[in-house]
Design an enzyme around this catalytic site. Sequence first.
Site, short mmCIF file in Angstrom:
data_model
loop_
_atom_site.label_atom_id
_atom_site.label_comp_id
_atom_site.label_asym_id
_atom_site.label_seq_id
_atom_site.Cartn_x
_atom_site.Cartn_y
_atom_site.Cartn_z
CB CYS A 1 -11.44 -25.74 9.33
SG CYS A 1 -10.17 -24.46 9.22
CB CYS B 1 -9.96 -26.72 12.92
SG CYS B 1 -10.99 -25.22 12.87
CG ASP C 1 -6.08 -4.64 2.08
OD1 ASP C 1 -6.62 -3.95 1.19
OD2 ASP C 1 -5.82 -4.18 3.20
CD GLN D 1 -9.74 7.50 -2.51
OE1 GLN D 1 -10.85 7.58 -1.98
NE2 GLN D 1 -8.76 6.74 -2.02
CG ASP E 1 -5.10 6.67 -2.13
OD1 ASP E 1 -4.09 6.60 -1.40
OD2 ASP E 1 -6.11 5.99 -1.92
CG ASP F 1 -2.02 0.98 1.11
OD1 ASP F 1 -2.11 1.65 0.06
OD2 ASP F 1 -2.79 1.11 2.07
CB SER F 2 0.57 4.36 -1.86
OG SER F 2 -0.68 4.83 -1.38
N GLY F 3 0.63 4.20 1.44
CA GLY F 3 0.70 5.10 2.59
C GLY F 3 -0.45 6.10 2.62
N GLY F 4 -1.18 6.21 1.52
CA GLY F 4 -2.28 7.17 1.47
C GLY F 4 -3.29 6.95 2.58
CG PHE F 5 -6.22 3.67 4.72
CD1 PHE F 5 -7.51 4.13 4.47
CD2 PHE F 5 -5.98 2.97 5.90
CE1 PHE F 5 -8.54 3.88 5.37
CE2 PHE F 5 -7.01 2.73 6.81
CZ PHE F 5 -8.29 3.18 6.54
N GLY G 1 -10.85 4.34 -0.30
CA GLY G 1 -11.66 5.29 0.44
C GLY G 1 -13.00 4.74 0.88
CG HIS H 1 -10.38 -20.72 12.28
ND1 HIS H 1 -10.73 -21.96 11.77
CD2 HIS H 1 -11.50 -19.95 12.22
CE1 HIS H 1 -12.01 -21.93 11.44
NE2 HIS H 1 -12.50 -20.72 11.70
CB CYS I 1 -6.72 -23.71 10.27
SG CYS I 1 -7.67 -23.62 11.80
#
Lengths: 340, 340
Positions: free
Chosen positions: A271, A276, A233, A156, A114, A60-64, A183, A301, A273
């Site tokens: 499951c 489980c 994500d 956006q 962004d 991720d670019s860091g915008g968030f 966004g 899990h 995992c």
Amino acid sequence: MPVGTQGTVKGLTIDQVRATGAQMVLSNTYHLALRPGEEIVRQLGDLHAFMGWDGPILTDSGGFQLFSLAQMTRVTEKGATFRSHIDGSLLELTPERAIAIQEALGSDVAMVLDHVLALPAEPAAIRDACERTIRWAARCKAAGTRSDQAQFAIIQGGLDPEMRVWCAEELGAMDFPGYAVGGLSVGEAPDDMYRMLDAVCPAMPVDKPRYLMGVGRPEDLLQAVLRGIDLFDCVLPTRNGRNALAFTDAGPLRLRNLKHQLDRRPLEDGCPCPACRHSRGYLRHLFMADEMLGPILLTAHNLTYYQRLLAEARQAIAEDRYRSFFEQKMVGWQRSGEAA
Amino acid sequence: MPVGTQGTVKGLTIDQVRATGAQMVLSNTYHLALRPGEEIVRQLGDLHAFMGWDGPILTDSGGFQLFSLAQMTRVTEKGATFRSHIDGSLLELTPERAIAIQEALGSDVAMVLDHVLALPAEPAAIRDACERTIRWAARCKAAGTRSDQAQFAIIQGGLDPEMRVWCAEELGAMDFPGYAVGGLSVGEAPDDMYRMLDAVCPAMPVDKPRYLMGVGRPEDLLQAVLRGIDLFDCVLPTRNGRNALAFTDAGPLRLRNLKHQLDRRPLEDGCPCPACRHSRGYLRHLFMADEMLGPILLTAHNLTYYQRLLAEARQAIAEDRYRSFFEQKMVGWQRSGEAA
């Protein structure tokens, strides 16, 4: 994509991440640039070597994070200045710098920088942030030098469907190898988010991956897939796992609940995992005793649950029965796991 | 034996514990009786099912926790009363109850309840605790009902070699299937501990396992093996791992140290653990960023280190070269890992 914010999916070794079925992981430009610094990561052999992950990585670019985590963020046309959430130092992130950091990290997919806004926002502010996001995307594209790194642009437009469509078309014309919807999942009602996807997805290129950033609950994922999203994500499976919440086909289970004390059943039959292979009673004990293994096992899990859910969705799409798959899952979740 | 105090080796899944090379694990009567309660464990299918460990499990009797952890412990001939360190409730632990709990847990080796003293102690107090430990051992033996659970007796005697020998002989005559040396590693100098082992080991049955409780550093283990000890438990590899200290053949490494920032080497060449698939620089980053994966990986490394060390010791004994193996390791550790 499991979220490995600081170059690690919290609580899991990289082999355990792989064992959840994950094919691609996310890491964060903002966090890694602050600590340890992208130059350290580069000198240790790039982010793949650093994490020990040989599959694709998206950064991720860091915008968030400028929007959610940094202090005193100030956005100008040049970029954003902000204070580090770690030590308060004054830093600057521009589109060019966001790309330079991601090139140093060596991720396979870099996100453009962004301009993210809190919702709701005034139309003029949304338009301004949206136009800036488009100009910054062009600057990111121009700044890229690595042919082995794909840049995804970020659409956006707040909760304004026309703005979303316009932004998608403008960015679409710039021919990025992939597109994200950004966004969203910032506090708006789920129906508002679905409404935005209804508007924007038809305006996105059909032959490029579509990524919905920071989403979400299992039902959000299936709602988004229904509308044409390919990639996600979210910290929900990991963060909720650390907080004793397990996702299942019968809805979420809260493992601290006394009702699990003597329950010999696994979280979910079938499951694969590591959680489980234990009883719900054991998992409850781990949380009540504040043992690290509780968060670890529920993280494994929940990531496995998400991966299996989307693997099932892909299969259902391939077999042209996504709608019935979708409805069946929705009914299961509405039963509420606590009744199970 | 890795220590799984509350039915989990802190930070590792049971598969990861197995992968360290561990053949047997320890868990604690005192902790499990307080939380979740031995009856809960029994109803969930016994401690093996609870933890998911199909190998042997040894449970400590609680004697050491009464001394180290419980509040307001009061010892009478009948047993010990104490206040829970969790909620302050008043509880009683007698030899019979210690065995009943361990039988409910279903461990393979149960420890008798012993009377542990702080060192140094007066000769009369040592003799009193030692005699009581012997009488309690007899009561534990009489209380045992499970033919599938072995009871190990615990030799006390403080730092008095004659008392240690006397205690070993008295308990030896009672024909337990195994014997432990207890009440050491409680703050005395290492040489005092070795001196006690020099005295007591020759007085212990040659055909029964010999277990040194709560020890210790790698050098303590090899010193004890030199004197005839077979079995150990200690929180050092796990607790120190959580605190960013890694054991290596060149001595301990402190991973928060700046010198590791750009170090691409693993902790130890040739180590098969998951930590050693990463660089020291990455491990340092994990600790500096307070990521769970740092403690997890160093726990796995340290347990692997201990298991490999004792596997090498067994091999050296089998090949009749233990003394040279011992001296070679000691020289390596004295180089000090921080110079590596």
